[in-house]
Design an enzyme around this catalytic site. Structure first.
Site, PDB file in Angstrom:
ATOM      1  N   CYS A 139       0.816  -1.218   0.000  1.00 42.59           N
ATOM      2  CA  CYS A 139       0.000   0.000   0.000  1.00 42.59           C
ATOM      3  C   CYS A 139       0.848   1.267   0.000  1.00 42.59           C
ATOM      4  O   CYS A 139       0.338   2.358  -0.223  1.00 42.59           O
ATOM      5  CB  CYS A 139      -0.941   0.011   1.200  1.00 42.59           C
ATOM      6  SG  CYS A 139      -0.063  -0.015   2.766  1.00 42.59           S
ATOM      7  N   CYS A 144      -2.176  -3.878   8.741  1.00 44.21           N
ATOM      8  CA  CYS A 144      -1.823  -2.481   9.024  1.00 44.21           C
ATOM      9  C   CYS A 144      -1.255  -2.336  10.436  1.00 44.21           C
ATOM     10  O   CYS A 144      -0.461  -1.427  10.701  1.00 44.21           O
ATOM     11  CB  CYS A 144      -3.031  -1.572   8.898  1.00 44.21           C
ATOM     12  SG  CYS A 144      -3.977  -1.822   7.396  1.00 44.21           S
TER      13      CYS A 144
HETATM   14 FE1  FES Z   1      -1.537   0.448   4.294  1.00 46.06          FE
HETATM   15 FE2  FES Z   1      -3.304   0.146   6.193  1.00 46.06          FE
HETATM   16  S1  FES Z   1      -3.675   0.167   4.093  1.00 46.06           S
HETATM   17  S2  FES Z   1      -1.184   0.249   6.397  1.00 46.06           S
END
Ligand code: FES
Length: 123
Positions: free
Chosen positions: A33, A102
């Site tokens: 991400c 996360c």
């Molecule tokens: Fe990247 Fe939560 S979506 S740490």
């Protein structure tokens, strides 16, 4: 989706910011991400005397960073190394399964900071 506790830490994060003269900094990123967490620590007598975080990420990453700093403050370095992801998630009354990854960033960044501090002391 998120617990009230997580939303509280997301809206009013504790220990957010940078320690300019930190004894060590741990940085961890999630390549999927692109989110990143920095944890800054000040150590005194083998204890985490002060800790702050900077997180560029989702609500779960920010909330878990905030609670991780609260859990770690005052702990010995050994105790900080033993902090688990589960303790962090439990302290937030859980996270949606899709967001569990996360929560790993802050704990990993904390451990990276402690390890950097210990490595510096050895050299
Ligand atoms: Fe990247 Fe939560 S979506 S740490």
């Amino acid at each position: 989706m998120y617990s009230e506790k997580l939303m509280e830490h997301f809206r009013n994060p504790k220990n957010m910011g940078k320690i300019e003269n930190a004894d060590a900094v741990g940085k961890v990123g999630n390549p999927v991400c692109g989110d990143e967490v920095y944890i800054y620590i000040k150590v005194n007598d083998n204890r985490i005397e002060d800790i702050k975080f900077e997180t560029c990420g989702c609500a779960a990453a920010i909330g878990t960073s905030s609670i991780t700093t609260e859990l770690a403050k005052g702990k010995t370095l050994d105790e900080a190394l033993e902090l688990t992801n589960k303790e962090v998630v439990d302290a937030l009354d859980g996270l949606p399964p899709i967001k569990l990854h996360c929560s790993e960033l802050a704990v990993d960044a904390l451990k990276a900071a402690v390890k950097e501090y210990l490595d510096k002391r050895k050299s």
